[in-house]
Structure formats: C-alpha cells, structure tokens
Design a protein around this motif. Structure first.
Motif, PDB file in Angstrom:
ATOM      1  N   VAL A  66      26.823   5.240  55.369  1.00  0.00           N
ATOM      2  CA  VAL A  66      26.443   5.013  56.767  1.00  0.00           C
ATOM      3  C   VAL A  66      27.579   5.401  57.721  1.00  0.00           C
ATOM      4  O   VAL A  66      27.365   6.194  58.656  1.00  0.00           O
ATOM      5  N   HIS A  70      25.203   2.101  50.988  1.00  0.00           N
ATOM      6  CA  HIS A  70      25.113   2.263  52.446  1.00  0.00           C
ATOM      7  C   HIS A  70      26.406   1.870  53.150  1.00  0.00           C
ATOM      8  O   HIS A  70      26.686   2.354  54.245  1.00  0.00           O
ATOM      9  N   TYR A  96      20.193   3.286  47.948  1.00  0.00           N
ATOM     10  CA  TYR A  96      19.576   2.661  49.133  1.00  0.00           C
ATOM     11  C   TYR A  96      19.490   1.158  48.859  1.00  0.00           C
ATOM     12  O   TYR A  96      18.433   0.631  48.514  1.00  0.00           O
ATOM     13  N   PRO A 151      21.847   0.640  57.993  1.00  0.00           N
ATOM     14  CA  PRO A 151      21.376   2.027  58.129  1.00  0.00           C
ATOM     15  C   PRO A 151      20.906   2.403  59.527  1.00  0.00           C
ATOM     16  O   PRO A 151      21.030   3.561  59.934  1.00  0.00           O
ATOM     17  N   LEU A 152      20.400   1.445  60.288  1.00  0.00           N
ATOM     18  CA  LEU A 152      19.921   1.779  61.632  1.00  0.00           C
ATOM     19  C   LEU A 152      21.047   1.956  62.639  1.00  0.00           C
ATOM     20  O   LEU A 152      20.802   2.212  63.813  1.00  0.00           O
ATOM     21  N   VAL A 190      17.436   9.494  53.882  1.00  0.00           N
ATOM     22  CA  VAL A 190      18.736   9.998  54.317  1.00  0.00           C
ATOM     23  C   VAL A 190      19.484  10.557  53.109  1.00  0.00           C
ATOM     24  O   VAL A 190      19.433  10.001  52.007  1.00  0.00           O
ATOM     25  N   TYR A 231      14.658   5.736  56.577  1.00  0.00           N
ATOM     26  CA  TYR A 231      16.022   5.355  56.197  1.00  0.00           C
ATOM     27  C   TYR A 231      16.262   5.565  54.704  1.00  0.00           C
ATOM     28  O   TYR A 231      17.419   5.631  54.260  1.00  0.00           O
ATOM     29  N   TYR A 232      15.209   5.659  53.924  1.00  0.00           N
ATOM     30  CA  TYR A 232      15.334   5.892  52.489  1.00  0.00           C
ATOM     31  C   TYR A 232      15.280   7.381  52.153  1.00  0.00           C
ATOM     32  O   TYR A 232      15.311   7.752  50.982  1.00  0.00           O
ATOM     33  N   PHE A 263      13.245  -1.747  55.467  1.00  0.00           N
ATOM     34  CA  PHE A 263      13.496  -0.831  56.573  1.00  0.00           C
ATOM     35  C   PHE A 263      12.395   0.232  56.623  1.00  0.00           C
ATOM     36  O   PHE A 263      11.723   0.487  55.619  1.00  0.00           O
TER      37      PHE A 263
END
Length: 260
Positions: A119, A115, A68, A19-20, A80, A77-78, A73
């Motif tokens: 992503v 993801h 997710y 995710p990052l 999105v 990020y959760y 994280f």
C-alpha cells in the motif's frame, strides 16, 4: 548486496493505512513527495506490521502475487498489483548480518508482499521498479527489535532503504470514516511527537507504561513494533529524526518518521 553508495540511505517508519488509502485526496501525494526527497534506493527492506513469524522469516526473492490480507472491501482492491523485482542479494545480506549473532532465519519463497508493504510502496514507488524484500517481525519486544534494526543498519550504506510499516495509533474500534479523532489517539500521538523529538529511546521502549492511553492507542503493539526496527537502524544519528507526515486518517495517527 555489495558495494556502497556516496549517500547513506535514511531509515523510515511509515504509517501505511488500509488499501483505500489510494483514494484519499491528501495522503498519496504526501507519500509521493516524501519518496521524491529521498535518495534513490537500490532496494527496500520492508518490515510490516502484518507479518509476525519467528524465527525471522525472509519472504519471496522473486516477483510473486500480493497477499490481500483484508476482508470486506470492494472487489477492485483485490485486483491491485505491484510487481516489484525481488532482491535475492539483499536476502543473503540479511542472513549474513543476523547469522553473526546466531539468530536463525527461515525462508518463505512464495510469500508475497502484504498490504502493509505494497500500500505505501505503490504511492512512493508507483513504477514498481525498486527491488523489495519483506521480512517478518520475529517478536514484538521493542528492545529486541531495536537490536535487530541496529544489526541491519549496515545495509543503509549499501543503498538499502530500511522501511518499517505500521500505524502510529491502531485501534480499529476507534476508526471513524468522518475522521473523528478519539482523545486516546490524540494523546498518544502528541506524546509520541514529544518523545521522538527528545530522542528519548528509553521512553519509547517503555511506551506501554509511560505513554498516555497506550492500551487504547495500541491494544496490540504490532503496528508500533516496526518503528523500533527503524530506530535501531538509525541509532547513531537520532538527532536527525523528524516527522515527515503528521495528522490523522480515519481517526488514526498517520505520523511517519525519517532518520538520516
């Protein structure tokens, strides 16, 4: 899905990252540039490394919340979202194409995109305006996945972008926030580049035995498995195969390929 388009859609395999990835200074722009060079798809058929289920499972055909499927994280990020339209007609086409072989399917109408799917899609189609259907990996057997891709290949003539999403090398123990590349990751990536360039399908299918450091690069083959669906969907034009994205991210090879 019915009808055809003038330009056949490619089949692609994308290394999807974590995710990052969205915060990386380089990779999002590479993915955006790639999608900008592709014909506009009517829909995306997504095969992610993060959904294994047999028989082949068909995910949500309407917009449902994302999955997710990661831990530890930062909270944002959760949060999105990626509300892409569903693709019910595509789901029915997938059933029909596989039904001719006697292969059973199952439906998970509440199963959102994981993801491995959203992503890369957020970078490639950020407006979330392309319908997306995710299906499972029903096996990790490269030959069976190659055949599955071959049976799904007619979708390319109907405006569907077949997208396998994995990671060209994937060993979490070799990840490095400083992007230090373990020799095993580099060796496998270099071998993959050569074998893909030679269109050596037999070599790729036998990667666990023939590739250097294969067990270190892929302790499990789940993240390479979607590549074989992509290859199967492009078997009739392997000479067009090219690596669109190369290099390493957090020590993992982000090689991503296009056929057609």
């Amino acid at each position: 899905m019915t009808g055809t388009i003038d330009e056949r859609m490619p089949a692609i395999y994308v290394s999807h990252g974590a995710p990052l990835l969205a915060d990386d200074p380089i990779w999002p722009a590479q993915l955006a540039a790639w999608s900008g060079e592709l014909p506009r798809p009517k829909a995306v058929l997504m095969i992610s490394a993060h959904w294994e289920d047999a028989p082949l499972a068909i995910g949500a055909t309407v917009t449902v919340p994302l999955i997710y499927d990661f831990y530890g994280f930062p909270q944002h990020y959760y949060q999105v979202t990626y509300p892409a339209p569903g693709a019910p007609e595509l789901a029915e086409r997938v059933r029909r194409l596989l039904r001719t072989t006697g292969a059973p399917t199952q439906d998970f109408p509440d199963r959102g995109l994981d993801h491995g799917a959203y992503v890369p899609l957020r970078e490639m189609y950020p407006d979330a305006d392309v319908p997306v259907l995710q299906i499972s990996l029903p096996t990790l057997d490269p030959r069976r996945l190659l055949d599955m891709g071959r049976r799904l290949a007619p979708l390319r003539d109907e405006g569907v972008l077949i997208m396998g999403s994995g990671f060209f090398t994937h060993n979490l123990r070799a990840m490095s926030m400083e992007n230090r590349v373990h020799s095993a990751m580099a060796e496998f990536d270099d071998w993959g580049r050569e074998v893909l360039g030679a269109h050596d399908i037999d070599g790729l299918l036998d990667f666990e035995r023939k590739a250097p450091s294969s067990r270190l690069a892929h302790p499990r083959s789940d993240h390479l498995a979607p590549l074989f669906v992509t290859l199967g969907a492009g078997l009739d034009e392997l000479e067009t195969q090219r690596s669109v994205i190369e290099g390493f991210w957090l020590g993992m090879a982000k090689r991503s390929v296009q056929i057609g």
